[in-house]
Design an enzyme around this catalytic site. Structure first.
Site, PDB file in Angstrom:
ATOM      1  N   GLY A 139      -4.809  32.453 -13.834  1.00 46.43           N
ATOM      2  CA  GLY A 139      -3.508  32.968 -13.427  1.00 46.43           C
ATOM      3  C   GLY A 139      -3.329  32.705 -11.948  1.00 46.43           C
ATOM      4  O   GLY A 139      -2.800  31.669 -11.541  1.00 46.43           O
ATOM      5  N   GLU A 167       4.900  34.136 -10.633  1.00 43.08           N
ATOM      6  CA  GLU A 167       5.023  33.121  -9.569  1.00 43.08           C
ATOM      7  C   GLU A 167       4.211  33.499  -8.328  1.00 43.08           C
ATOM      8  O   GLU A 167       4.645  33.298  -7.198  1.00 43.08           O
ATOM      9  CB  GLU A 167       6.498  32.845  -9.259  1.00 43.08           C
ATOM     10  CG  GLU A 167       7.204  32.294 -10.490  1.00 43.08           C
ATOM     11  CD  GLU A 167       8.406  31.446 -10.199  1.00 43.08           C
ATOM     12  OE1 GLU A 167       8.481  30.859  -9.117  1.00 43.08           O
ATOM     13  OE2 GLU A 167       9.264  31.373 -11.089  1.00 43.08           O
TER      14      GLU A 167
END
Ligand SMILES: Cc1cc2nc3c(=O)[nH]c(=O)nc-3n(C[C@H](O)[C@H](O)[C@H](O)COP(=O)(O)OP(=O)(O)OC[C@H]3O[C@@H](n4cnc5c(N)ncnc54)[C@H](O)[C@@H]3O)c2cc1C
Length: 389
Positions: free
Chosen positions: A141, A373
Site C-alpha cells: 500500500g 493516494e
C-alpha cells in the site's frame, strides 16, 4: 475553455476566470439537480446508476483535459479541480469517480500515452468508458513499489499475473491502468504501466469492498492470471512505470484535496442552514456565540484548505514545481474535512447521528481523505523530505 494563465497570474488565488466560474457553477447546478436526489439511496445501495454516469459524460466532466480532437473538453487541470470540488459538495463518491477518471487515468494517458494509445483510448474515455488506476495490492500500500504483480514477455506483448486491491471505479471501469513489475531483480526500475481492458482474457474484477464512507464509489479487487496485454498497450516505457505512478499521484493528490474541500463546504452549508433553523432556549442555535465561533473557525479552516488546493492546481497548470504543495493540500484539507464534518454532526445534535439528515454521511466520507493516494504519514514524509532533506 482554455484558461489564460497570463491573465490570472497576479489575481487572488480564489479569483476565477469567467469561463472557470461558469464551468464550476454549471457543475454545481448539475450536482444539485441530478446527484442530490440520489445521494442517500446510492450510499445505502453502494452503487452509482449508469444513467447518472451517462449524464456525467454528457456534462463533459469525464474527459476535462482531453483535447477536442479526441472528443474531450480541452480544459485545464484546474477545471478538473473545480468539477471535483463542486460534485463533492453534494456527493464525494461522485467526486472521486470524476477525480480518478481525470487526474489519474486521463492525465496518465495524455502525459505517457503513445499517439496510438491516445487515438484508441481517449475518445472512449471522453464519451463512455470509465477508467481505473490499479497500483495497490494486499502486501503493498504505502510501500507501493514492493508490488508482487509480475509481467513477463509473451509473444507480441506481456503476460500479467497478480492481484490488485482497493481499486476505485473497479466495478464500472472498462479501462484499467495496471502496474506490474517486469524485472523484479531491478526493484522499482522494473515497474511498468499497462492498459488492460475489462474484456482481456485472464482479467477479472473480484470482490467489491463494503465500506465506511464513499460507499457509492466502488472499490474492487482485480485478478490477473496470465492476462495477455499487447505491447502497444504499454503506457510509457517498460521499467518507467514508477515515474508514471509518482507523477500522476502527485497530481491526483490535488484532486483528493478538491474532494475534501468540496465535502467540507457541503457540511458547512448544511450546518449553517440547520443552526439558523433549529431553536433551543427560545432562539436559533446559530445565535449562540459558541456556535457562531465554531462555524467561523470551520469557515476559516476551509478557506485555508481551498487556498492550498487552488495554489497547488494553479502551480501544476503553470508547469511550476508543486510536489510539496500537493502533499500539503491533501494533508491539510483531509484533516479539516474530518474536523468540520464532525462539528456538523455535533451541531445537528441527535439529528446529526441519523441517516435521515445528510451530515453523518459526510462525516463517514471524510475519513478516506487521510488514507488513499498516500496516507497522511506519507504526505508528512514527502513534505519533510523537501524541507529537511
Ligand atoms: C476506498 C479506497 C479506495 C482506494 N482506491 C485506490 C485506487 O483506485 N488505486 C490504488 O492503487 N489504490 C487505491 N486504494 C489504496 C490506498 O491507496 C491504500 O490503502 C493506501 O495507500 C494505504 O495503504 P495500506 O492500506 O496498505 O496501508 P499501510 O501502508 O499498511 O499503512 C498502514 C498505516 O501505517 C502507516 N505507515 C506505513 N508506512 C509508513 C511509514 N513509512 N512511515 C510512517 N507511517 C507509515 C500508514 O500511514 C498507515 O497509517 C484505495 C483505498 C481505499 C480504502
Amino acid at each position: 475553455m482554455a484558461t489564460q494563465h497570463s491573465e490570472i497570474a497576479h489575481l487572488p488565488l480564489t479569483a476565477l476566470s469567467e469561463d472557470e466560474r461558469l464551468f464550476r457553477d454549471s457543475v454545481y447546478e448539475f450536482a444539485g439537480r441530478e446527484v442530490r436526489p440520489h445521494v442517500r439511496e446510492m450510499d445505502e445501495h453502494a452503487k452509482i446508476g449508469r444513467p447518472l454516469i451517462d449524464k456525467l459524460f454528457d456534462l463533459g466532466v469525464m474527459g476535462i483535459e482531453i483535447p477536442e480532437s479526441y472528443g474531450g473538453s480541452a480544459a485545464s487541470f484546474f477545471h478538473s479541480i473545480l468539477a471535483i470540488e463542486a460534485l463533492s459538495r453534494v456527493d464525494p463518491s461522485i467526486g472521486v469517480l470524476v477525480d480518478v477518471q481525470n487526474t489519474l487515468v486521463v492525465n496518465a494517458l495524455l502525459r505517457w500515452g503513445s499517439d496510438d494509445i491516445k487515438r484508441r483510448y481517449l475518445p472512449r474515455l471522453a464519451s463512455k468508458a470509465i477508467g481505473a488506476y490499479a497500483l495497490s495490492e494486499a502486501g503493498s500500500g504505502s510501500d507501493a513499489f514492493a508490488m508482487a504483480t509480475r509481467a513477463s514477455e509473451a509473444g507480441d506483448g506481456f503476460s500479467i499475473t497478480g492481484r490488485k486491491l482497493w481499486i476505485t471505479n473497479g466495478n464500472e471501469a472498462d479501462i484499467f491502468i495496471v502496474f506490474a513489475n517486469v524485472n523484479p531483480g531491478a526493484g522499482y526500475r522494473g515497474i511498468t504501466a499497462f492498459l488492460v481492458e475489462r474484456g482481456f482474457a485472464g482479467f477479472t474484477v473480484g470482490k467489491k469492498e463494503d465500506k465506511l464512507g464513499i460507499r457509492a464509489s466502488s472499490t474492487c479487487e482485480l485478478l490477473l492470471e496470465d492476462c495477455h496485454v499487447p505491447r502497444a498497450n504499454v503506457l510509457g516505457e517498460v521499467g518507467k512505470g514508477y515515474k508514471t505512478a509518482i507523477e500522476t499521484l502527485n497530481e491526483g493528490r490535488i484532486g483528493i484535496g478538491a474532494q475534501m474541500i468540496g465535502l467540507t463546504q457541503g457540511a458547512l452549508d448544511h450546518a449553517i442552514a440547520y443552526t439558523k433553523e433549529r431553536k433551543q432556549f427560545g432562539k436559533p442555535i446559530a445565535e449562540f456565540q459558541a456556535v457562531r465561533h465554531q462555524l467561523a473557525r470551520a469557515a476559516a479552516d476551509l478557506e485555508a484548505a481551498r487556498l492550498l488546493v487552488y495554489n497547488a492546481a494553479r502551480l501544476r497548470d503553470a508547469q511550476q514545481p508543486f510536489l510539496t504543495e500537493a502533499a500539503m493540500c491533501k494533508l491539510f484539507s483531509s484533516e479539516i474535512a474530518e474536523r468540520v464534518t464532525s462539528l456538523a454532526v455535533n451541531l445537528f445534535g441527535g439529528n446529526g447521528f441519523v441517516k435521515e439528515y445528510p451530515v453523518e454521511k459526510l462525516f463517514r466520507d471524510a475519513k478516506i481523505g487521510q488514507i488513499y493516494e498516500g496516507t497522511s504519514n506519507l504526505q508528512l514524509e514527502t513534505i519533510a523530505k523537501q524541507i529537511i532533506g
